[in-house]
Design a protein around this motif. Structure first.
Motif, PDB file in Angstrom:
ATOM      1  N   GLU A 106       0.850  -1.189   0.000  1.00  0.00           N
ATOM      2  CA  GLU A 106       0.000   0.000   0.000  1.00  0.00           C
ATOM      3  C   GLU A 106       0.889   1.244   0.000  1.00  0.00           C
ATOM      4  OE1 GLU A 106      -3.446   0.546   0.215  1.00  0.00           O
ATOM      5  OE2 GLU A 106      -3.959  -1.579   0.035  1.00  0.00           O
ATOM      6  N   ASN A 107       0.353   2.361  -0.533  1.00  0.00           N
ATOM      7  CA  ASN A 107       1.175   3.571  -0.566  1.00  0.00           C
ATOM      8  C   ASN A 107       0.531   4.775   0.101  1.00  0.00           C
ATOM      9  OD1 ASN A 107      -0.758   4.251  -2.482  1.00  0.00           O
ATOM     10  ND2 ASN A 107       0.718   5.267  -3.834  1.00  0.00           N
ATOM     11  N   LYS A 108      -0.659   4.570   0.704  1.00  0.00           N
ATOM     12  CA  LYS A 108      -1.288   5.651   1.444  1.00  0.00           C
ATOM     13  C   LYS A 108      -1.777   5.113   2.789  1.00  0.00           C
ATOM     14  CE  LYS A 108      -2.763   8.482  -2.473  1.00  0.00           C
ATOM     15  NZ  LYS A 108      -3.925   9.127  -3.155  1.00  0.00           N
ATOM     16  N   VAL A 109      -1.325   5.760   3.845  1.00  0.00           N
ATOM     17  CA  VAL A 109      -1.679   5.297   5.178  1.00  0.00           C
ATOM     18  C   VAL A 109      -3.184   5.321   5.387  1.00  0.00           C
ATOM     19  CG1 VAL A 109      -1.492   5.814   7.641  1.00  0.00           C
ATOM     20  CG2 VAL A 109       0.531   5.966   6.186  1.00  0.00           C
ATOM     21  N   GLN A 110      -3.834   6.402   4.957  1.00  0.00           N
ATOM     22  CA  GLN A 110      -5.266   6.551   5.227  1.00  0.00           C
ATOM     23  C   GLN A 110      -6.113   5.495   4.531  1.00  0.00           C
ATOM     24  OE1 GLN A 110      -3.314   8.715   3.656  1.00  0.00           O
ATOM     25  NE2 GLN A 110      -4.344   9.750   1.939  1.00  0.00           N
TER      26      GLN A 110
END
Length: 235
Positions: A56-60
């Motif tokens: 994944e590349n976005k924490v949210q």
């Protein structure tokens, strides 16, 4: 067999073929299923098929998936990590593929120490192509940066990562992957115990065959494996 399973079977065949061409063992190749644009059900399907490494590349976007999936899977953060998001990555992601600046290494060290977490396995991101649109440390700065990061016991440098340019013909990006392999060998020759860096994270949907031929041990696959999903998908 569903479409996802068919794609996974095709990817495995291509990995085997690429390894055969250069005399490598397919077991050396680790696949990260990049699920950043697909929903929770697709991510679960990846795990059901035996793809234990999730990227994944976005924490949210990743946190809701993690909460729903529980302790299944090994999570890789593959995007550029902002310092203010480090607190959300520590203790959740086992790998970081985008260590690219001293300030990030410092923040990782501070947060890991404060939480007494196990060391984070990191790839140093190198901007081999020199494109201004890509993150990563320059090849010229790599040795100094790697030696600096090696001082942090909270960070395990497991390899190097790069992203190749988008090219009409995959063969055009071979020099980028070849150069990352050369840089790996250069760092290994330093004989620094904490810089053995056995891995190369390189190769995505459009060029992973070439990356494998040039020494990749981790490939990051999105559309060719999990499908295209929806850009900007939100949980």
């Amino acid at each position: 067999m569903d479409e996802f399973a068919n794609r996974w079977e095709n990817v495995q065949k291509r990995i085997q073929q690429a390894c055969h061409r250069v005399g490598r063992n397919p077991k050396e190749i680790n696949v990260v299923a990049v699920t950043k644009y697909v929903d929770l059900e697709t991510t679960k399907r990846a795990l059901d098929l035996g793809l234990s490494h999730i990227g994944e590349n976005k924490v949210q976007d990743s946190l809701p998936k993690m909460e729903a999936i529980g302790d299944r899977g090994v999570w890789h953060f593959i995007g550029r990590l902002q310092r203010n998001k480090v607190k959300d990555v520590i203790g959740r992601f086992r790998y970081l593929h985008s260590l690219d600046r001293p300030s990030l290494a410092e923040e990782l060290d501070r947060r890991i120490r404060s939480r007494q977490c196990e060391p984070l396995r990191c790839f140093i991101q190198v901007n081999v192509s020199g494109e201004t649109s890509k993150s990563g440390i320059s090849p010229q700065e790599l040795e100094e940066f790697a030696l600096h990061v090696a001082n942090y016991s909270t960070i395990d440098v497991v390899g190097l990562m790069t992203m190749a340019p988008i090219a009409e013909h995959p063969e055009e990006v071979r020099p980028v992957f070849r150069e990352l392999k050369r840089l790996q060998e250069k760092i290994q020759r330093l004989n620094q115990p904490r810089l053995q860096i056995p891995h190369l994270s390189m190769g995505m949907s459009q060029d992973f065959d070439i990356a494998i031929e040039e020494g990749a041990t981790w490939i990051r696959l999105g559309s060719v494996l999990v499908g295209r999903g929806k850009r900007g998908w939100k949980p």
